[in-house]
Scaffold this motif. Structure first.
Motif, PDB file in Angstrom:
ATOM      1  N   ALA A 151       0.369  -0.194   2.133  1.00 17.43           N
ATOM      2  CA  ALA A 151       0.304   0.682   3.299  1.00 17.43           C
ATOM      3  C   ALA A 151       1.650   0.590   4.017  1.00 17.43           C
ATOM      4  O   ALA A 151       2.398  -0.386   3.816  1.00 17.43           O
ATOM      5  N   PRO A 152       1.984   1.570   4.859  1.00 18.04           N
ATOM      6  CA  PRO A 152       3.279   1.531   5.552  1.00 18.04           C
ATOM      7  C   PRO A 152       3.387   0.302   6.457  1.00 18.04           C
ATOM      8  O   PRO A 152       2.425  -0.055   7.132  1.00 18.04           O
ATOM      9  N   PRO A 153       4.532  -0.355   6.472  1.00 18.87           N
ATOM     10  CA  PRO A 153       4.690  -1.534   7.346  1.00 18.87           C
ATOM     11  C   PRO A 153       4.554  -1.138   8.811  1.00 18.87           C
ATOM     12  O   PRO A 153       4.959  -0.045   9.225  1.00 18.87           O
ATOM     13  N   GLY A 154       3.937  -2.028   9.579  1.00 21.23           N
ATOM     14  CA  GLY A 154       3.764  -1.774  11.000  1.00 21.23           C
ATOM     15  C   GLY A 154       2.554  -0.946  11.339  1.00 21.23           C
ATOM     16  O   GLY A 154       2.250  -0.739  12.525  1.00 21.23           O
ATOM     17  N   SER A 155       1.813  -0.462  10.332  1.00 17.44           N
ATOM     18  CA  SER A 155       0.658   0.403  10.607  1.00 17.44           C
ATOM     19  C   SER A 155      -0.623  -0.392  10.859  1.00 17.44           C
ATOM     20  O   SER A 155      -1.660   0.181  11.160  1.00 17.44           O
ATOM     21  N   GLY A 156      -0.565  -1.682  10.740  1.00 14.90           N
ATOM     22  CA  GLY A 156      -1.724  -2.545  10.961  1.00 14.90           C
ATOM     23  C   GLY A 156      -1.346  -3.990  10.714  1.00 14.90           C
ATOM     24  O   GLY A 156      -0.166  -4.306  10.467  1.00 14.90           O
ATOM     25  N   LEU A 215      -5.481  -2.001   7.461  1.00 13.03           N
ATOM     26  CA  LEU A 215      -4.681  -3.200   7.244  1.00 13.03           C
ATOM     27  C   LEU A 215      -3.492  -2.870   6.334  1.00 13.03           C
ATOM     28  O   LEU A 215      -3.436  -1.799   5.720  1.00 13.03           O
ATOM     29  N   VAL A 216      -2.536  -3.785   6.252  1.00 13.55           N
ATOM     30  CA  VAL A 216      -1.353  -3.590   5.407  1.00 13.55           C
ATOM     31  C   VAL A 216      -1.338  -4.706   4.356  1.00 13.55           C
ATOM     32  O   VAL A 216      -0.757  -5.775   4.572  1.00 13.55           O
ATOM     33  N   PRO A 217      -1.995  -4.473   3.230  1.00 12.51           N
ATOM     34  CA  PRO A 217      -2.074  -5.525   2.206  1.00 12.51           C
ATOM     35  C   PRO A 217      -0.765  -5.657   1.421  1.00 12.51           C
ATOM     36  O   PRO A 217      -0.129  -4.663   1.055  1.00 12.51           O
ATOM     37  N   TYR A 218      -0.406  -6.910   1.145  1.00 12.95           N
ATOM     38  CA  TYR A 218       0.712  -7.243   0.266  1.00 12.95           C
ATOM     39  C   TYR A 218       0.159  -8.095  -0.862  1.00 12.95           C
ATOM     40  O   TYR A 218      -0.347  -9.200  -0.620  1.00 12.95           O
ATOM     41  N   LEU A 219       0.242  -7.614  -2.087  1.00 12.57           N
ATOM     42  CA  LEU A 219      -0.318  -8.330  -3.227  1.00 12.57           C
ATOM     43  C   LEU A 219       0.786  -9.039  -4.002  1.00 12.57           C
ATOM     44  O   LEU A 219       1.765  -8.418  -4.432  1.00 12.57           O
ATOM     45  N   VAL A 220       0.602 -10.337  -4.198  1.00  4.23           N
ATOM     46  CA  VAL A 220       1.527 -11.137  -4.997  1.00  4.23           C
ATOM     47  C   VAL A 220       1.234 -10.906  -6.475  1.00  4.23           C
ATOM     48  O   VAL A 220       0.081 -10.969  -6.901  1.00  4.23           O
TER      49      VAL A 220
END
Length: 445
Positions: A155-160, A193-198
């Motif tokens: 998701a775009p950074p800063g959006s959640g 939310l702004v998920p970051y997957l490793v």
């Protein structure tokens, strides 16, 4: 790129179930052991020294209840392991066969039954290999990369609120982003939310000497990257899945001024509880793996898969019979293939990681004994003071629920969820979405 003559490129061949020779050998061993036990079984049955005092000449007239119970018990216990291959509903018929048939007829009956079931398993494997399903999602571009490890934002950074999601080192990370019908990462993104997957990737030259500490150091760098994209004013949540929960924990402890909430999903802690292999069995496993570790410098994928197969050696025998009975065009068949593709798309472990996990975790239980350290610092869940949600699926056959429950006794601020799902089922299928919604509500509360 298509060939110049315009013909379609065939889909890549599937592997699996891996290691295929082992999965085929397991039912054959069961079959051989069952046949070898039959003369003993028949000899006991025909013995004149019967429990009800009748002569063996009268056995064909009908077995008494004691004999039925005794035979049923023998057929459901080692080495009379026939119940593992044959449905329980067929046991009464098999009792009758054992009572009234000659040994040759009994062998022929079991041989016919086994051939039918093995054939159905092979039909299922062939159907799987030729199935038309292919994963229909494209991974988002990497926003951070180092060696074989990359980080992907949904998701775009800063959006959640940003959420750093840490998978296991053993399998590919896309179980958390399986397909358009079910994606944990995209579900979180859809709810703000702004998920970051490793994505740990296959260990390469740069990771050849990595142990668990080096992977946690990379998590520190990824947390910095997440904060740089979203600003350092707000907290970052963390989600650890299976072994990923253990990797997330030391980072959460050290950086808890930045970690708002922690979610541990099917994360083991006490490796000697429940149905986990005992320390002696784990030490034998470490010794058995040592030649491969010394030769390759890592634990190959098929060795890792063989260890999972040891949990239930006949699982592939049963599940591919089940798949053979499915309509290939059904949603159930597509879901089966999606999960099987992921299971067979494994990742090898570096030698140091294999020794630290198999030896330090499974054999010595250094986690529950508070003797596991990362970078010289002991990992103690009690040192994390933030809110933690622990998700323990009730039907987990990979991480015994007792093992995962042990960590809840040490965490300071903990909530517990016990969904009626399995270890992999909580990341796939229709019922998994309900769990994802509850995880989202915890993170957003």
């Amino acid at each position: 790129m298509a060939p110049l003559d315009g013909t379609a490129i065939p889909a890549p061949a599937r592997l699996g179930p891996r290691p295929l020779p082992l999965h085929l050998a397991a039912p054959m061993m069961l079959y051989a052991s069952s046949l070898s036990a039959l003369p003993i079984l028949k000899g006991v049955w025909n013995s004149s020294n019967t429990p009800d005092g009748r002569s063996s000449d009268n056995r064909s007239a009908g077995a008494g209840p004691e004999w039925a119970d005794a035979l049923s018990a023998m057929m459901t216990s080692a080495p009379f392991a026939m119940a593992s291959a044959f449905p329980e509903s067929k046991l009464p018929a098999m009792q009758t066969i054992a009572a009234q048939c000659e040994l040759a007829d009994l062998v022929a009956s079991i041989d016919l039954e086994f051939r039918g079931q093995l054939g159905q398993m092979l039909d299922g494997i062939l159907s799987y290999h030729h199935h038309g399903y292919r994963r229909d999602l494209t991974d988002p571009p990497a926003v951070w990369r180092q060696g074989s490890t990359s980080l992907h934002r949904y998701a775009p950074p800063g959006s959640g609120m940003p959420v750093l999601i840490v998978p296991s080192l053993v399998n590919k990370s896309y179980i958390l982003d399986l397909n358009s019908q079910g994606s944990f990462c995209r579900s979180l993104a859809a709810q703000g939310l702004v998920p970051y997957l490793v994505d740990w990737g296959e260990p390469g030259t740069e990771e050849a000497e990595f142990g668990l500490t080096e992977y946690v150091v990379r998590l520190h760098a990824m947390l910095d990257a997440v904060e740089d994209e979203n600003g350092r004013g707000g907290p970052v949540a963390m989600v650890g899945y299976c072994m990923g929960g253990l990797l997330a924990l030391p980072l959460a402890i050290e950086r808890q001024d930045r970690i708002g909430k922690l979610v541990l999903m099917a994360t083991p802690w006490d490796f000697h509880s429940g149905k986990a292999p005992g320390p002696n069995a784990s030490r034998m496993l470490v010794s058995a793996c040592e030649p491969a570790l010394s030769l390759f410098g890592k634990l190959p994928v098929d060795c890792v898969q063989a260890m999972f197969a040891a949990i239930d050696p006949l699982n592939a025998f049963r599940k591919f019979q089940y798949f053979a009975r499915l309509d290939p065009a059904s949603a159930k068949a597509n879901r089966f293939v999606a999960l099987e593709d992921w299971l067979n798309d494994g990742v090898s472990l570096t030698a140091r990681v294999a020794r630290e996990t198999l030896g330090g975790w499974y054999a010595e239980n250094r986690t529950a004994g508070l003797k596991w350290d990362v970078g010289g610092d002991t990992v103690n869940p009690a040192d994390f003071h933030g809110e933690t949600l622990v998700v323990i699926p009730k039907s987990d056959r990979i991480v015994p629920p007792e093992s995962a429950l042990a960590i809840t006794e040490l965490l300071e601020d903990v909530r517990l969820l016990r969904p009626a799902l399995g270890h992999i089922g909580m990341m796939s299928g229709r019922r998994a979405v309900e769990l994802w919604d509850r995880v989202t509500r915890f993170l957003q509360a």
